[in-house]
Design a protein around this motif. Structure first.
Motif, PDB file in Angstrom:
ATOM      1  N   GLN A 207      48.825 -49.586   1.252  1.00  0.00           N
ATOM      2  CA  GLN A 207      48.253 -49.064   2.495  1.00  0.00           C
ATOM      3  C   GLN A 207      46.836 -49.566   2.740  1.00  0.00           C
ATOM      4  O   GLN A 207      46.230 -49.252   3.762  1.00  0.00           O
ATOM      5  N   LEU A 208      46.316 -50.346   1.813  1.00  0.00           N
ATOM      6  CA  LEU A 208      44.951 -50.871   1.941  1.00  0.00           C
ATOM      7  C   LEU A 208      44.990 -52.370   2.222  1.00  0.00           C
ATOM      8  O   LEU A 208      45.866 -53.082   1.712  1.00  0.00           O
ATOM      9  N   PRO A 209      44.047 -52.870   3.020  1.00  0.00           N
ATOM     10  CA  PRO A 209      44.014 -54.315   3.302  1.00  0.00           C
ATOM     11  C   PRO A 209      43.537 -55.105   2.086  1.00  0.00           C
ATOM     12  O   PRO A 209      42.937 -54.542   1.161  1.00  0.00           O
TER      13      PRO A 209
ATOM     14  N   THR B 106      37.694 -53.377  10.395  1.00  0.00           N
ATOM     15  CA  THR B 106      38.872 -52.584  10.066  1.00  0.00           C
ATOM     16  C   THR B 106      38.731 -51.184  10.645  1.00  0.00           C
ATOM     17  O   THR B 106      37.652 -50.583  10.582  1.00  0.00           O
ATOM     18  N   THR B 107      39.814 -50.674  11.219  1.00  0.00           N
ATOM     19  CA  THR B 107      39.832 -49.326  11.769  1.00  0.00           C
ATOM     20  C   THR B 107      40.973 -48.553  11.132  1.00  0.00           C
ATOM     21  O   THR B 107      42.059 -49.098  10.898  1.00  0.00           O
ATOM     22  N   LEU B 108      40.724 -47.288  10.806  1.00  0.00           N
ATOM     23  CA  LEU B 108      41.794 -46.453  10.275  1.00  0.00           C
ATOM     24  C   LEU B 108      41.790 -45.100  10.981  1.00  0.00           C
ATOM     25  O   LEU B 108      40.787 -44.684  11.562  1.00  0.00           O
ATOM     26  N   ASN B 109      42.936 -44.439  10.938  1.00  0.00           N
ATOM     27  CA  ASN B 109      43.060 -43.116  11.533  1.00  0.00           C
ATOM     28  C   ASN B 109      43.049 -42.079  10.416  1.00  0.00           C
ATOM     29  O   ASN B 109      43.798 -42.173   9.448  1.00  0.00           O
ATOM     30  N   MET B 110      42.166 -41.092  10.586  1.00  0.00           N
ATOM     31  CA  MET B 110      42.025 -40.069   9.555  1.00  0.00           C
ATOM     32  C   MET B 110      41.824 -38.732  10.241  1.00  0.00           C
ATOM     33  O   MET B 110      40.911 -38.571  11.059  1.00  0.00           O
ATOM     34  N   GLY B 111      42.686 -37.793   9.951  1.00  0.00           N
ATOM     35  CA  GLY B 111      42.569 -36.472  10.555  1.00  0.00           C
ATOM     36  C   GLY B 111      42.729 -36.487  12.062  1.00  0.00           C
ATOM     37  O   GLY B 111      42.139 -35.651  12.766  1.00  0.00           O
ATOM     38  N   GLY B 112      43.503 -37.446  12.567  1.00  0.00           N
ATOM     39  CA  GLY B 112      43.734 -37.519  14.004  1.00  0.00           C
ATOM     40  C   GLY B 112      42.650 -38.255  14.765  1.00  0.00           C
ATOM     41  O   GLY B 112      42.716 -38.375  15.992  1.00  0.00           O
ATOM     42  N   SER B 113      41.629 -38.780  14.077  1.00  0.00           N
ATOM     43  CA  SER B 113      40.539 -39.519  14.712  1.00  0.00           C
ATOM     44  C   SER B 113      40.501 -40.948  14.184  1.00  0.00           C
ATOM     45  O   SER B 113      40.869 -41.202  13.028  1.00  0.00           O
TER      46      SER B 113
ATOM     47  N   TRP C 163      38.450 -44.189  12.915  1.00  0.00           N
ATOM     48  CA  TRP C 163      37.196 -44.464  12.209  1.00  0.00           C
ATOM     49  C   TRP C 163      37.057 -45.969  12.005  1.00  0.00           C
ATOM     50  O   TRP C 163      38.022 -46.649  11.670  1.00  0.00           O
ATOM     51  N   SER C 164      35.830 -46.472  12.209  1.00  0.00           N
ATOM     52  CA  SER C 164      35.523 -47.872  11.945  1.00  0.00           C
ATOM     53  C   SER C 164      34.912 -47.988  10.553  1.00  0.00           C
ATOM     54  O   SER C 164      33.962 -47.265  10.221  1.00  0.00           O
ATOM     55  N   ILE C 165      35.469 -48.902   9.743  1.00  0.00           N
ATOM     56  CA  ILE C 165      34.917 -49.121   8.403  1.00  0.00           C
ATOM     57  C   ILE C 165      33.660 -49.976   8.522  1.00  0.00           C
ATOM     58  O   ILE C 165      33.723 -51.149   8.860  1.00  0.00           O
ATOM     59  N   GLU C 166      32.501 -49.369   8.256  1.00  0.00           N
ATOM     60  CA  GLU C 166      31.228 -50.077   8.363  1.00  0.00           C
ATOM     61  C   GLU C 166      30.872 -50.825   7.073  1.00  0.00           C
ATOM     62  O   GLU C 166      30.209 -51.849   7.113  1.00  0.00           O
ATOM     63  N   ASP C 167      31.328 -50.289   5.938  1.00  0.00           N
ATOM     64  CA  ASP C 167      31.017 -50.932   4.656  1.00  0.00           C
ATOM     65  C   ASP C 167      32.063 -50.500   3.632  1.00  0.00           C
ATOM     66  O   ASP C 167      32.625 -49.405   3.717  1.00  0.00           O
ATOM     67  N   ALA C 168      32.343 -51.376   2.707  1.00  0.00           N
ATOM     68  CA  ALA C 168      33.298 -51.072   1.638  1.00  0.00           C
ATOM     69  C   ALA C 168      32.745 -51.590   0.319  1.00  0.00           C
ATOM     70  O   ALA C 168      32.190 -52.682   0.257  1.00  0.00           O
ATOM     71  N   GLU C 169      32.898 -50.802  -0.726  1.00  0.00           N
ATOM     72  CA  GLU C 169      32.434 -51.184  -2.066  1.00  0.00           C
ATOM     73  C   GLU C 169      33.568 -50.942  -3.063  1.00  0.00           C
ATOM     74  O   GLU C 169      33.901 -49.784  -3.341  1.00  0.00           O
ATOM     75  N   PRO C 170      34.220 -51.991  -3.577  1.00  0.00           N
ATOM     76  CA  PRO C 170      34.027 -53.408  -3.235  1.00  0.00           C
ATOM     77  C   PRO C 170      34.824 -53.775  -1.978  1.00  0.00           C
ATOM     78  O   PRO C 170      35.635 -52.986  -1.509  1.00  0.00           O
TER      79      PRO C 170
ATOM     80  N   LEU D 181      34.597 -46.181   0.920  1.00  0.00           N
ATOM     81  CA  LEU D 181      34.578 -46.624   2.311  1.00  0.00           C
ATOM     82  C   LEU D 181      33.557 -45.805   3.092  1.00  0.00           C
ATOM     83  O   LEU D 181      33.616 -44.569   3.117  1.00  0.00           O
ATOM     84  N   LYS D 182      32.609 -46.513   3.717  1.00  0.00           N
ATOM     85  CA  LYS D 182      31.633 -45.858   4.589  1.00  0.00           C
ATOM     86  C   LYS D 182      32.076 -46.087   6.031  1.00  0.00           C
ATOM     87  O   LYS D 182      32.222 -47.227   6.462  1.00  0.00           O
ATOM     88  N   MET D 183      32.272 -44.984   6.771  1.00  0.00           N
ATOM     89  CA  MET D 183      32.951 -45.074   8.051  1.00  0.00           C
ATOM     90  C   MET D 183      32.123 -44.431   9.172  1.00  0.00           C
ATOM     91  O   MET D 183      31.263 -43.585   8.926  1.00  0.00           O
ATOM     92  N   ARG D 184      32.441 -44.871  10.392  1.00  0.00           N
ATOM     93  CA  ARG D 184      31.831 -44.271  11.580  1.00  0.00           C
ATOM     94  C   ARG D 184      32.944 -43.849  12.530  1.00  0.00           C
ATOM     95  O   ARG D 184      33.837 -44.628  12.852  1.00  0.00           O
ATOM     96  N   GLN D 185      32.883 -42.593  12.989  1.00  0.00           N
ATOM     97  CA  GLN D 185      33.922 -42.087  13.884  1.00  0.00           C
ATOM     98  C   GLN D 185      33.803 -42.731  15.255  1.00  0.00           C
ATOM     99  O   GLN D 185      32.709 -42.837  15.820  1.00  0.00           O
ATOM    100  N   LEU D 186      34.930 -43.194  15.774  1.00  0.00           N
ATOM    101  CA  LEU D 186      34.968 -43.804  17.101  1.00  0.00           C
ATOM    102  C   LEU D 186      35.280 -42.723  18.116  1.00  0.00           C
ATOM    103  O   LEU D 186      36.349 -42.105  18.082  1.00  0.00           O
ATOM    104  N   LYS D 187      34.347 -42.500  19.021  1.00  0.00           N
ATOM    105  CA  LYS D 187      34.523 -41.466  20.026  1.00  0.00           C
ATOM    106  C   LYS D 187      35.067 -42.068  21.309  1.00  0.00           C
ATOM    107  O   LYS D 187      34.591 -43.099  21.768  1.00  0.00           O
ATOM    108  N   LYS D 188      36.058 -41.427  21.868  1.00  0.00           N
ATOM    109  CA  LYS D 188      36.635 -41.894  23.115  1.00  0.00           C
ATOM    110  C   LYS D 188      35.737 -41.498  24.286  1.00  0.00           C
ATOM    111  O   LYS D 188      35.250 -40.376  24.358  1.00  0.00           O
ATOM    112  N   VAL D 189      35.523 -42.478  25.165  1.00  0.00           N
ATOM    113  CA  VAL D 189      34.661 -42.246  26.325  1.00  0.00           C
ATOM    114  C   VAL D 189      35.522 -42.153  27.573  1.00  0.00           C
ATOM    115  O   VAL D 189      36.371 -43.001  27.822  1.00  0.00           O
ATOM    116  N   LYS D 190      35.292 -41.119  28.366  1.00  0.00           N
ATOM    117  CA  LYS D 190      36.008 -40.990  29.627  1.00  0.00           C
ATOM    118  C   LYS D 190      35.570 -42.093  30.573  1.00  0.00           C
ATOM    119  O   LYS D 190      34.374 -42.414  30.658  1.00  0.00           O
ATOM    120  N   THR D 191      36.517 -42.687  31.270  1.00  0.00           N
ATOM    121  CA  THR D 191      36.176 -43.776  32.196  1.00  0.00           C
ATOM    122  C   THR D 191      35.207 -43.300  33.265  1.00  0.00           C
ATOM    123  O   THR D 191      34.402 -44.085  33.775  1.00  0.00           O
TER     124      THR D 191
END
Length: 254
Positions: A27-29, A36-43, A45-52, A66-76
C-alpha cells in the motif's frame, strides 16, 4: 504474508502525531520523492516529507515517518481573481539559451499579452472578447477592501490566435530608438520563451515573438504615462491596433 511497515503520521502544520499504524508494504509507494497524496479519515493529505523517502530503506528498517498537510476543499464561490481576463495562449515551451544577450526581462505569465498589438483584421473578434470582459467587470466584481477589487470570474481569451504582425524588427527598433535587444522569460520557467525578444525605451518595455527577423507578436509590459505617444507611433506606422484588455480600451480602431 505481506510485510508490515510501522508508519508514523504527523500533521506538519501542528507538529502533532496523528497516529502510528502498521501498513502493508504493497500500500506504500516505492518512492516519496514525487508528490504523493493519501486519504486518511475521509480527508485528503499531501505528503510534504518522508523519512526515509525510498522503499528500500523503510523495508530494511520497517519504520517510516510521514509529515503531511491536510488539503482543504475550496468552494468555487470563494475563488477570487485579481484580473478580469487572461490570455488563453500562454507559451509553455522553453528555450535553454537566450537568443539576445543585451538584457533579460522576466514577467509573470498572467500578464502575457494583456497590452498587445493586433492586426486590424482581428475585428470583430476583438469586440467579442471585450464584450465578455465587460460582462465580468459588471457582473462578477467583488470589493475586498477599500483598495482592492477582485473578480469571481476570469475570462480566458482564446478566439484570436497568433496575429502574424509581420513587423520588421530593425524598423521597430529604429522607430522606438531602442539600441539593445534582450531575451524574455516567464517567471517560474527555467528558460526563455522560444524566439522571444524584448526592447526597452526610456518609457516602456516591449516584448514579443519573432519569425526570422519579423515580429509576429508584440506586447507591452512596463510603461509610463508617456507610453501612449509610442503606442500611437507604432499604431500609425505599422497600421495595427493596440488593445488594453483589462480596461477594454482600443487605440487605432477602424
Amino acid at each position: 504474508m505481506s510485510k508490515l511497515i510501522n508508519v508514523t503520521f504527523i500533521d506538519i502544520t501542528t507538529g502533532m502525531t496523528l497516529g502510528i499504524y502498521e501498513v502493508p508494504l504493497e500500500q506504500l509507494p516505492q518512492s516519496f520523492e514525487v508528490a504523493t497524496t493519501l486519504n486518511m479519515g475521509g480527508s485528503d493529505w499531501s505528503i510534504e516529507d518522508a523519512e526515509p523517502k525510498m522503499s528500500e530503506e523503510f523495508i530494511a528498517t520497517g519504520e517510516l515517518t510521514l509529515k503531511m498537510r491536510q488539503l482543504k476543499k475550496v468552494k468555487t464561490d470563494d475563488i477570487l481573481f485579481s484580473l478580469p481576463t487572461i490570455s488563453g495562449h500562454i507559451p509553455t515551451d522553453i528555450s535553454k539559451t537566450a537568443q539576445f544577450n543585451d538584457f533579460i526581462f522576466t514577467m509573470h505569465e498572467d500578464n502575457w499579452h494583456q497590452y498587445e498589438f493586433l492586426n486590424k483584421s482581428s475585428f470583430p473578434l476583438i469586440d467579442l472578447e471585450i464584450d465578455k470582459i465587460k460582462e465580468v467587470k459588471t457582473q462578477h466584481t467583488k470589493t475586498v477592501d477599500k483598495s482592492l477589487t477582485a473578480f469571481t470570474k476570469c475570462h480566458l481569451r482564446t478566439t484570436i490566435n497568433t496575429p502574424d504582425l509581420n513587423i520588421d524588427l530593425n524598423k521597430l527598433k529604429e522607430l522606438l530608438n531602442a539600441t539593445e535587444v534582450g531575451s524574455f522569460a516567464l517567471k517560474g520557467y527555467e528558460g526563455f520563451v522560444p524566439a522571444s525578444f524584448a526592447l526597452k525605451t526610456g518609457e516602456t518595455t516591449y516584448y514579443g515573438i519573432l519569425k526570422g527577423d519579423e515580429v509576429v507578436e508584440l506586447s507591452i509590459a512596463d510603461f509610463s504615462e508617456h507610453t501612449i505617444n509610442e503606442i500611437k507611433q507604432v499604431v500609425d506606422v505599422f497600421e495595427v491596433v493596440f488593445v488594453d484588455w483589462c480596461n477594454c480600451e482600443v487605440i487605432g480602431a477602424v
